[in-house]
Design an enzyme around this catalytic site. Sequence first.
Site, short mmCIF file in Angstrom:
data_model
loop_
_atom_site.label_atom_id
_atom_site.label_comp_id
_atom_site.label_asym_id
_atom_site.label_seq_id
_atom_site.Cartn_x
_atom_site.Cartn_y
_atom_site.Cartn_z
N ASP A 325 0.83 -1.20 0.00
CA ASP A 325 0.00 0.00 0.00
C ASP A 325 0.87 1.26 0.00
O ASP A 325 0.59 2.24 -0.70
CB ASP A 325 -0.89 0.06 1.25
N GLU A 465 -6.48 -11.44 -4.51
CA GLU A 465 -6.17 -12.41 -3.45
C GLU A 465 -7.23 -13.49 -3.30
O GLU A 465 -7.15 -14.31 -2.38
CB GLU A 465 -5.97 -11.65 -2.14
#
Length: 748
Positions: A325, A465
């Site tokens: 991130d 994911e």
Amino acid sequence: MKYRFAFKRYNSREESIYGTILTLGNGHIGIRGELELEPTIYGTTIAGVYDYAPYFYREIVNAPRIIGIQAFFNGEPVSPSTQKILKYERELDIENALLKTSLLLEMHSGARVDYESVRIVHGRRKNVVILKFSIRASEDGILTIISPIKTDVANPSYREEILIKHVKVEKLEALEDCIHAEVRTLDGRYRIGIASSLVSHGDVKRSFFKNDEGIGDILTINVKKDRTYHFVKYIVLTSSEDEDAVKELLEIREIGFDKLLKEHSDHWKEIWKIAKIEIEGDEKAEKGLNFSLFHLIQSAPVDDKISLTARGIHGFGYRGHVFWDTDIYALPFFMAVFPQKARNMLKYRYNNLNQARENAKQNGYKGAQFPWESADDGYEATPRLVPLDMLGKDFVEIYTGEEEHHITADVAYAMELYYRFTGDEEFMSKYGVEVIFETARFWASRVKYKEGKGYVIERVIGPDEYHEHVNNSFFTNLMAKYNLLLALKYFRKARENGGEWLKSLERVHVTQEEAEKWLEIAENIYIPRQINGVFEEFDGYFDLEDYRVDPKGLGENRLPRRVKENLKATQLIKQADVIATQYLLKERFDMNSIKKNFDYYILRTTHASSLSMPTYAITAARIGYEDLAYDYFMKCAYIDLHNLYGNTQDGFHLATAGGLWQILFSGFCGIESDGSSIKISPRLPKMWKSVRLKFLFRGALLSLEIKNDEVKVKVLDGGDVMIEVFGKSKLCSPNSCVAFFKEESKEE
């Protein structure tokens, strides 16, 4: 700029959400926005202070609560949770980084009590927090104020029934002018010193208490009706052994609230001079954007001991860990607006390079493998499993720490992006290239050669994911290729340039033979198949059950139960993956390819991750899907103010805030750089008349006013910058203004 965010409804169940969106911080200390008059499990966040935790390895510590107070009028608590509320207003002033509270309560006795406060976490003095408050009662009576340092604090854990204590008390003492506490993390690494002083004028009786919950000042005053009584709570919190909290507290008390407030406000005025973005024609968009940037800025650490965490100084989501991130979503903002902060974030990666080397070694690889989640020590902090019940019989297995390897290439990518934009030769030659060389070594050891395919990367998790243990992730393979070619580029540069470049090359012993192997692997790395111009996300993805969703929806709750319980069997993806690749490596794809892939994957993306919309929005803007790009922009701008994901209480979505800036900068303003010049291709939403912003490029401070048919550029400081707009190039010099029009370019 006068941005104030007011909240006029008290609801104890919403306090944890207010806690996040009303957080104040300075990169070192974070004070959540829960009302100081009410109890809360949240204490204080100190950037870089971690402790060992079950399952999560290390987590950021819930340090002693320092902002809370208790007030009693004639024995009754001055508290909105127990009294009748006649007025309730909390206001966050992001221009000056102030949190104001105004209450009017009717006590059970019938008396009315006015309470007002202003709270700051000092911008320039990293250890200083101040609460100034006043109380006025409608009757004569006795006012009692308790001002504690609450040391009995613990972290919320994987279940709300479980709390994890991380500090032990070493000292509690009442001194002549203040109270003082010292606590230490259970691992012994960090000592936290706290000094607090509650100042009032007039005839005040002062005492203190000390118990298992901490230590506190007690002030008792005989008050007269309709007279206002003022108090200032000065607090100093230190986190290193060589800092003296009591000494610093006495110094700031001497300075006084008014001067400290002016210092603080002046600090934020300087920040907003460069960080503020103005959007003419869309006040709501402008307000939401600057609100997000405010929280991003105040979360940036003060040094390179820790990097920006996923949920900042605002809460305990993801246990205060650092992910991709930071490198991919948040760092570009800092790189362009506050480059020293970006440098610190990348230096954190370099400082933990040895741990990344150890991580690679433990996993059977060479070079450096950066952990998917990291904390203060740089080791892998991703939990292997998280229990769902108290007995630990039911649990969720987490494979990201073992398989989401693309973060290693993401770190290398960030090093190059920063250098290309800032021209920071010293950083890149001493630190950045070493990271790039060692991450390339990881990929060279991570690939396998398969006849008929070339070099493959098996058993990974891509940004999507939902699908684990996949082979040949499009994102992972292409980012690995980029990493290898980057290392080859800097191998050649180091040999040509000499100096620090060559020293870094020699320090890690890169040979010609090794560099040639990097090239051979990069040229022969396997890329998943294409069907009708659409890249397969990973081997076998196109063979899964197809399922489509509305692009404007968010999350998994809209899915049928059958689909939601077996996502891995479908083509649904959690967040941008192939599209993220085409954004980060956009120079490798033509617009036709980008559009075909966007059209395919946008219908199969749930956006269950807050990282997804920024990438899709930027790409949507580039290919002309203005309405969708704007929709995602506004959702990102209000993601926490509107609690769109239902988890704002866990902390602020800082990657989304960084991504939001990228939507405006790269998507709508169309600002790109090849490292030597700036190219601008405006594509503003129709309702936007103009965007005004500033940023730094290779040491030059630029001020831009961007319209769809006109761009004005000023170089406020630094050297000349080559600017290209509407296909026309112009060298812009300091103190000059250059205007570009769709038909012509002229100097004003």
